[in-house]
Motif scaffolding. Sequence first.
Motif, PDB file in Angstrom:
ATOM      1  N   HIS A   1      44.806  41.264  44.654  1.00  8.32           N
ATOM      2  CA  HIS A   1      43.668  40.667  45.343  1.00  8.32           C
ATOM      3  C   HIS A   1      44.057  39.997  46.656  1.00  8.32           C
ATOM      4  CE1 HIS A   1      40.431  41.094  42.309  1.00  8.32           C
ATOM      5  NE2 HIS A   1      41.443  41.088  41.435  1.00  8.32           N
TER       6      HIS A   1
ATOM      7  N   ASP B   1      44.476  44.540  37.458  1.00  9.39           N
ATOM      8  CA  ASP B   1      44.545  43.704  38.661  1.00  9.39           C
ATOM      9  C   ASP B   1      45.374  42.456  38.417  1.00  9.39           C
ATOM     10  OD1 ASP B   1      42.892  41.912  37.316  1.00  9.39           O
ATOM     11  OD2 ASP B   1      41.158  42.210  38.625  1.00  9.39           O
ATOM     12  N   THR B   2      45.427  41.594  39.420  1.00 10.72           N
ATOM     13  CA  THR B   2      46.323  40.439  39.390  1.00 10.72           C
ATOM     14  C   THR B   2      45.616  39.141  39.002  1.00 10.72           C
ATOM     15  OG1 THR B   2      45.993  40.307  41.802  1.00 10.72           O
ATOM     16  CG2 THR B   2      48.010  41.363  41.014  1.00 10.72           C
ATOM     17  N   ARG B   3      44.407  39.223  38.482  1.00  9.51           N
ATOM     18  CA  ARG B   3      43.769  38.027  37.952  1.00  9.51           C
ATOM     19  C   ARG B   3      44.530  37.519  36.729  1.00  9.51           C
ATOM     20  NH1 ARG B   3      40.885  36.558  42.243  1.00  9.51           N
ATOM     21  NH2 ARG B   3      38.907  37.670  42.511  1.00  9.51           N
TER      22      ARG B   3
ATOM     23  N   ASN C   1      41.585  42.140  34.657  1.00  7.92           N
ATOM     24  CA  ASN C   1      40.684  43.276  34.520  1.00  7.92           C
ATOM     25  C   ASN C   1      41.531  44.546  34.462  1.00  7.92           C
ATOM     26  OD1 ASN C   1      38.119  41.784  34.924  1.00  7.92           O
ATOM     27  ND2 ASN C   1      38.926  41.471  36.988  1.00  7.92           N
TER      28      ASN C   1
ATOM     29  N   PRO D   1      32.515  41.237  36.006  1.00  7.37           N
ATOM     30  CA  PRO D   1      33.728  41.593  36.758  1.00  7.37           C
ATOM     31  C   PRO D   1      33.782  43.061  37.142  1.00  7.37           C
ATOM     32  CG  PRO D   1      34.257  41.114  34.460  1.00  7.37           C
ATOM     33  CD  PRO D   1      32.846  40.687  34.671  1.00  7.37           C
TER      34      PRO D   1
ATOM     35  N   TYR E   1      42.382  28.548  34.266  1.00 11.27           N
ATOM     36  CA  TYR E   1      42.829  29.748  34.977  1.00 11.27           C
ATOM     37  C   TYR E   1      41.651  30.618  35.408  1.00 11.27           C
ATOM     38  CZ  TYR E   1      47.716  28.783  34.054  1.00 11.27           C
ATOM     39  OH  TYR E   1      48.968  28.220  34.027  1.00 11.27           O
TER      40      TYR E   1
ATOM     41  N   ASP F   1      40.928  31.907  39.213  1.00 11.61           N
ATOM     42  CA  ASP F   1      40.588  33.278  39.585  1.00 11.61           C
ATOM     43  C   ASP F   1      39.342  33.305  40.448  1.00 11.61           C
ATOM     44  OD1 ASP F   1      42.725  34.444  38.299  1.00 11.61           O
ATOM     45  OD2 ASP F   1      41.589  35.025  36.513  1.00 11.61           O
ATOM     46  N   ARG F   2      38.323  32.551  40.053  1.00  7.39           N
ATOM     47  CA  ARG F   2      37.053  32.572  40.797  1.00  7.39           C
ATOM     48  C   ARG F   2      37.194  31.952  42.179  1.00  7.39           C
ATOM     49  NH1 ARG F   2      35.241  31.906  35.468  1.00  7.39           N
ATOM     50  NH2 ARG F   2      35.398  29.638  35.543  1.00  7.39           N
TER      51      ARG F   2
ATOM     52  N   GLY G   1      39.923  32.101  43.879  1.00  4.43           N
ATOM     53  CA  GLY G   1      40.884  32.883  44.645  1.00  4.43           C
ATOM     54  C   GLY G   1      42.175  32.165  44.908  1.00  4.43           C
TER      55      GLY G   1
END
Length: 427
Positions: free
Chosen positions: A136, A282-284, A288, A320, A419, A423-424, A426
């Motif tokens: 991201h 992904d990197t969250r 996801n 998501p 966490y 994520d939200r 960023g």
Amino acid sequence: MNLLHVNDKQGAYPPSYYAATAVPFPALPSLEGDVAADVCVVGGGYTGLSAALHLGRRGYRVVLLEAQRLGFGASGRNGGQVGSGQRQDQDWLEKSLGQTKARALWDLAEEAKDLVKAICQDAGLDYAPGVAVACHHAGEVREAHAYAEKLSRDYGYQAIETLDQDAIRGLIGSQAFKGGIIDRSAGHIHPLNFALAIARAAQGAGAMLFENSEVTGLAEGMVTTAKGSVRAKHILLACNGYLGDLQPKVAARVMPINNFILATEPLGDAAKVLSENIAVYDTRFVVNYWRLSEDNRLLFGGGESYGYRFPDILKTVRKPMLEIYPQLRDARIDYAWGGTLAITTNRLPCFTRPAPGMLSASGYSGHGVAFATLAGKIMAEAVAGQEERFDLMAGIPQMPFPGGAALRHPLLVMAMLWYGMRDRLGV
């Protein structure tokens, strides 16, 4: 709360895309009466089935007990991704465990991946190569590219390609990412068909497999169910997130959590999702992950849940999914399902001897398709007196969750909220 029953019907697979498309496997009888065996395996997922297979090939008399259906748990519900390495990267392993153990864990993970490929080949199942990591943020791209260079330099692993922003967007059909990598040796499979393939091979090796046979008691040399018992010199626990309170020493170190997946209707070319038959994550922190099915459905996993009961899965995962693929806003969702996996405090598998004559392996922390399969083989080796690889894994420190079983869930809720917020935002 018994996770074997709270979200699912007894003796039935969840209403997943995998269950709808699995190669038929006839229901097996439940255990009735008292039987004797060399080894009793508790749990019919990848670990237990692999243990039964490899023990059967060694000539042991094996009885496997599954509380529901074979592959009922995470083994038949997961994202199907077969990753390289461990859940923790090699930098972390080197720093925490030292170079020698880090290398040994890398080699085991490579063997685990090869074992999956071999089982797929023997069973005529597809192993589709390619798993991409979609980053991201620009800093994550730099870290991923540096890690690919490290694996090539220090481990001789050259299957990873680096991707810039244009390459990642062209590959996965989303504008949400800044770059990434793709591992051409990692891959993806139909997870339930894979579990059932191991089951067929285990039956062929002479293992006796029982379904709808929930274990209600463990004692030295004895496993009991509602309708029968197994007397065995060796007991192998392969329960992962569905262990419950069956073995408190393991339960203190292995915590169940839920995860969820959607399957869209078959997509036309206009959706422009993935340009290759690969899997992606992904990197969250709340990760996801997605891939296309053989009939061109998007199988998308993710979302957050803070209770053991499943939430509104469609609402949880669709949000998501649309953040990454807004072009799918009008796509019909044909399947939505959840499942229970298990994590440890350090996100490495928990191998242990919780009682005399008993071995346990679990806690794969979302990275278990390959390593859970190898874990069963390693447990079979240990039963046969070849304990070195089991001891290597058992020697990794595994701290119990703070507060034990009573407080681990509230603490997880707080951590996931934190966490999830990062994520939200960023961060």
